[in-house]
Design an enzyme around this catalytic site. Structure first.
Site, PDB file in Angstrom:
ATOM      1  N   ASP A 283       3.466   9.662  -0.555  1.00 50.60           N
ATOM      2  CA  ASP A 283       2.355   8.808  -0.151  1.00 50.60           C
ATOM      3  C   ASP A 283       2.214   7.901  -1.187  1.00 50.60           C
ATOM      4  OD1 ASP A 283      -0.040   8.431   1.301  1.00 50.60           O
ATOM      5  OD2 ASP A 283      -0.455  10.368   1.557  1.00 50.60           O
TER       6      ASP A 283
ATOM      7  N   HIS B 236       0.750  -1.222   0.062  1.00 57.23           N
ATOM      8  CA  HIS B 236      -0.012  -0.083   0.049  1.00 57.23           C
ATOM      9  C   HIS B 236       0.865   1.192  -0.013  1.00 57.23           C
ATOM     10  CE1 HIS B 236      -4.088  -1.927   0.737  1.00 57.23           C
ATOM     11  NE2 HIS B 236      -3.223  -2.911   1.103  1.00 57.23           N
TER      12      HIS B 236
HETATM   13  C1  GDG Z   1      -1.860   3.965   3.554  1.00 63.95           C
HETATM   14  C2  GDG Z   1      -0.817   4.531   2.394  1.00 63.95           C
HETATM   15  C3  GDG Z   1      -2.633   4.329   0.686  1.00 63.95           C
HETATM   16  C4  GDG Z   1      -8.467   9.796   8.424  1.00 63.95           C
HETATM   17  N1  GDG Z   1      -9.163  10.373   9.690  1.00 63.95           N
HETATM   18  C5  GDG Z   1      -9.967   9.545   9.937  1.00 63.95           C
HETATM   19  C6  GDG Z   1     -10.130   8.605   8.972  1.00 63.95           C
HETATM   20  N2  GDG Z   1      -9.343   8.738   8.231  1.00 63.95           N
HETATM   21  C7  GDG Z   1      -9.493   7.910   6.982  1.00 63.95           C
HETATM   22  C8  GDG Z   1      -9.468   8.728   5.608  1.00 63.95           C
HETATM   23  C9  GDG Z   1      -8.906   7.449   4.766  1.00 63.95           C
HETATM   24  C10 GDG Z   1      -7.826   6.841   5.572  1.00 63.95           C
HETATM   25  O1  GDG Z   1      -8.096   7.169   6.870  1.00 63.95           O
HETATM   26  C11 GDG Z   1      -6.352   7.372   5.186  1.00 63.95           C
HETATM   27  O2  GDG Z   1      -6.077   6.812   3.850  1.00 63.95           O
HETATM   28  P1  GDG Z   1      -4.818   7.423   3.230  1.00 63.95           P
HETATM   29  O3  GDG Z   1      -4.653   6.855   1.865  1.00 63.95           O
HETATM   30  O4  GDG Z   1      -5.037   8.974   3.205  1.00 63.95           O
HETATM   31  O5  GDG Z   1      -3.404   7.115   4.291  1.00 63.95           O
HETATM   32  P2  GDG Z   1      -2.820   6.222   5.004  1.00 63.95           P
HETATM   33  O6  GDG Z   1      -3.518   5.952   6.262  1.00 63.95           O
HETATM   34  O7  GDG Z   1      -1.440   6.616   5.293  1.00 63.95           O
HETATM   35  O8  GDG Z   1      -2.785   4.621   4.249  1.00 63.95           O
HETATM   36  C12 GDG Z   1      -1.756   5.331   1.430  1.00 63.95           C
HETATM   37  C13 GDG Z   1      -3.583   3.661   1.653  1.00 63.95           C
HETATM   38  O9  GDG Z   1      -2.718   2.979   2.603  1.00 63.95           O
HETATM   39  C14 GDG Z   1      -4.049   2.618   0.900  1.00 63.95           C
HETATM   40  O10 GDG Z   1      -3.781   1.767   0.236  1.00 63.95           O
HETATM   41  O11 GDG Z   1      -3.536   5.390  -0.023  1.00 63.95           O
HETATM   42  O12 GDG Z   1      -1.069   6.139   0.581  1.00 63.95           O
HETATM   43  O13 GDG Z   1       0.142   5.441   3.374  1.00 63.95           O
HETATM   44  O14 GDG Z   1      -9.974   6.676   4.319  1.00 63.95           O
HETATM   45  O15 GDG Z   1     -10.718   8.796   5.561  1.00 63.95           O
HETATM   46  N3  GDG Z   1     -11.427   7.958   8.931  1.00 63.95           N
HETATM   47  C15 GDG Z   1     -12.157   8.173  10.149  1.00 63.95           C
HETATM   48  N4  GDG Z   1     -12.180   9.082  10.968  1.00 63.95           N
HETATM   49  C16 GDG Z   1     -10.947   9.923  10.939  1.00 63.95           C
HETATM   50  O16 GDG Z   1     -10.821  10.770  11.817  1.00 63.95           O
HETATM   51  N5  GDG Z   1     -13.429   7.251  10.229  1.00 63.95           N
END
Ligand code: GDG
Length: 476
Positions: free
Chosen positions: A382, A175
């Protein structure tokens, strides 16, 4: 699904599945009610919702840690999925999870933004826990099953599982970014990690560039033969391919269609005095470029381009990896920065930044996305960044602009975002202003094009494409 008597944890029944997912965490969180009774709730997030339907239709099993150190749990069924908890001791959580996964691999794979820790005890724990996951998978996989292993915490599992069960078909998806040769070379255990991944039939990455980094490393480090993105290894073909992950568009559309979510968005706007809203939503992580975006925003007040009360930045920073030192330092640094900017530029009743170090439910996040005029996503590196895609999926009103780092995987697909180099603070300031001043027609034109991409390439398609490729015949 066949139920047989097995040897799992000393003679309980083992359910053998044709489809097995292996991830560090199970897709459920334990919730304890006020009266002390515990139950399980499905974890939020695209990965779980993408895989859950496949799990149900194929009667699959999910192997992962259940979140409580030192606790041994029997397999159980929840939300239509069969779940097999894998034990982790408190020491293993510290060395394997917080240590090798999040203090070594995470910074190394993200351009060494923070210095990686190279510690032999951490490595030993990583090997031990990976072996335990591989054994659990070997035990539950039916003959010729499909086993899909997720992410950087489990890179040794493909090889370990193949040694135990050469009959199963193994897929692995990373990921996070896969680093270029020049950085990966630092890792004292570089060969072991590569060999671990080469146990898979298909190694999936977010971007084609990561797949190329992997193939190049196989050639240089292991002297492996290759053709385009196929590596020839141990009389097998290991395919390296890109599958950009996405969001659950269906779930988000349903959320933003709810009247109470729309009302909440209006309420947020009113509460913020109808100021222009800049929004950031991230795990509190040093890869996300939070400091850079806040600095640029603060300087816009210094330069007189923005006025308190006229514009406000809402930064949600979800608590993350709080026991890892770099994350504690980051939290202090961001909190000081927010204090400094608000102290300098805020006015009574008009702070310029609302910083919220907490986690919200999906409906509140959707309302925030709807309320935001400018969504600011500026990671320094990212793998993909789902927040950018969630924002786009939510904006069915065709309003709002997205400022997106060139270093997020999502930049390859969201070409109509206002793309920035987050290291370039002047460029970032200029882009924030351009995004803020975009005419409604221009906003709609860009949003329509980004929405087309996200709607056509949602997370179901990601899971489907990966599994279709994994199921292709692949003999030499
Ligand atoms: C890894 C990779 C890749 C955030 N705050 C809250 C919340 N979130 C959710 C967001 C989003 C998820 O968490 C974060 O996903 P990201 O992709 O932005 O980042 P990582 O956590 O670093 O994820 C990344 C991902 O894996 C998938 O392959 O895209 O590059 O680093 O869905 O909405 N959700 C809730 N409350 C919050 O306060 N419910």
């Amino acid at each position: 699904m066949v139920i047989i008597k097995g040897s799992w944890e000393g003679g309980t029944r083992v359910t053998r599945s044709e489809f097995v997912v292996v991830a560090n965490r199970l897709p459920v969180d334990r919730v304890v009610a006020e009266d002390g009774t515990a139950s399980w709730r499905r974890s939020p997030g695209g990965l779980v919702s993408a895989i859950a339907p496949v799990m149900r239709s194929r009667k699959g099993t999910w192997i992962g840690w259940h979140g409580a150190p030192d606790e041994v749990l029997e397999p159980f069924d929840e939300d239509g999925m069969h779940l097999v908890p894998v034990k982790q001791t408190a020491e293993e959580v510290e060395l394997y999870y917080e240590g090798f996964s999040n203090a070594t691999l995470w910074p190394l794979y993200h351009d060494v933004i923070a210095p990686p820790v190279y510690d032999r005890a951490m490595w030993d724990a990583y090997v031990r826990v990976n072996q335990r996951f591989a054994e659990a998978a070997a035990e539950v996989a039916a003959d010729g099953a499909i086993v899909w292993i997720q992410d950087y915490q489990l890179q040794l599992v493909p090889k370990m599982l193949r040694e135990l069960r050469p009959d199963v078909r193994i897929g692995f998806f990373l990921h996070i970014p896969f680093p270029p040769l020049e950085l990966f070379w630092q890792l004292p255990w570089r060969r072991r990690i590569l060999e671990g991944l080469l146990g898979a039939d298909l190694v999936g990455f977010q971007l084609p560039g990561a797949a190329s980094n992997f193939v190049r490393l196989c050639r240089r480090l292991l002297d492996a033969r290759y053709l385009k993105q196929d590596v020839f290894w141990d009389d097998r073909i290991v395919r390296a391919r890109a599958f950009p992950i996405s969001v659950d568009v269906h779930e988000l559309r349903k959320l933003v269609a709810r009247p109470e979510v729309r009302e909440r968005a209006e309420e947020i706007r009113t509460d913020l005095g109808d100021a222009t809203i800049f929004l950031g939503v991230d795990r509190l992580d040093y890869t996300k470029g939070i400091a850079q975006r806040l600095q640029a925003f603060g300087e816009l007040f210094e330069d007189g381009n923005l006025k308190p009360g006229q514009a406000v930045f809402v930064q949600i920073a979800t608590p993350s990896r709080e026991r890892v030192e770099q994350y504690q330092l980051l939290r202090e640094q961001i909190e000081q920065q927010v204090g400094r900017i608000n102290g300098t530029h805020g006015e009574l009743g008009f702070p310029v930044i609302h910083y919220l170090h907490t986690s919200y439910d999906r409906a509140e996040l959707a309302a925030l996305y709807l309320a935001a005029d400018v969504m600011v996503v500026t990671p320094l590196r990212d793998g993909m960044n789902l927040v950018a895609k969630e924002y786009v999926a939510c904006r069915d009103d065709m309003r709002g602009t997205l400022v997106l780092s060139e270093f997020a995987g999502a930049a390859a697909e969201l070409k109509r975002a206002y793309q920035v180099n987050p290291y370039d603070i002047d460029g970032l300031k200029e882009t924030l202003l351009t995004a803020l001043n975009a005419e409604p027609m221009e906003q709609a034109r860009r949003m329509r094009s980004m929405r087309k991409r996200v709607i056509e390439h949602d997370v179901d398609r990601w899971a489907h494409d990966f599994l279709a490729e994994l199921e292709q015949p692949h003999n030499l």
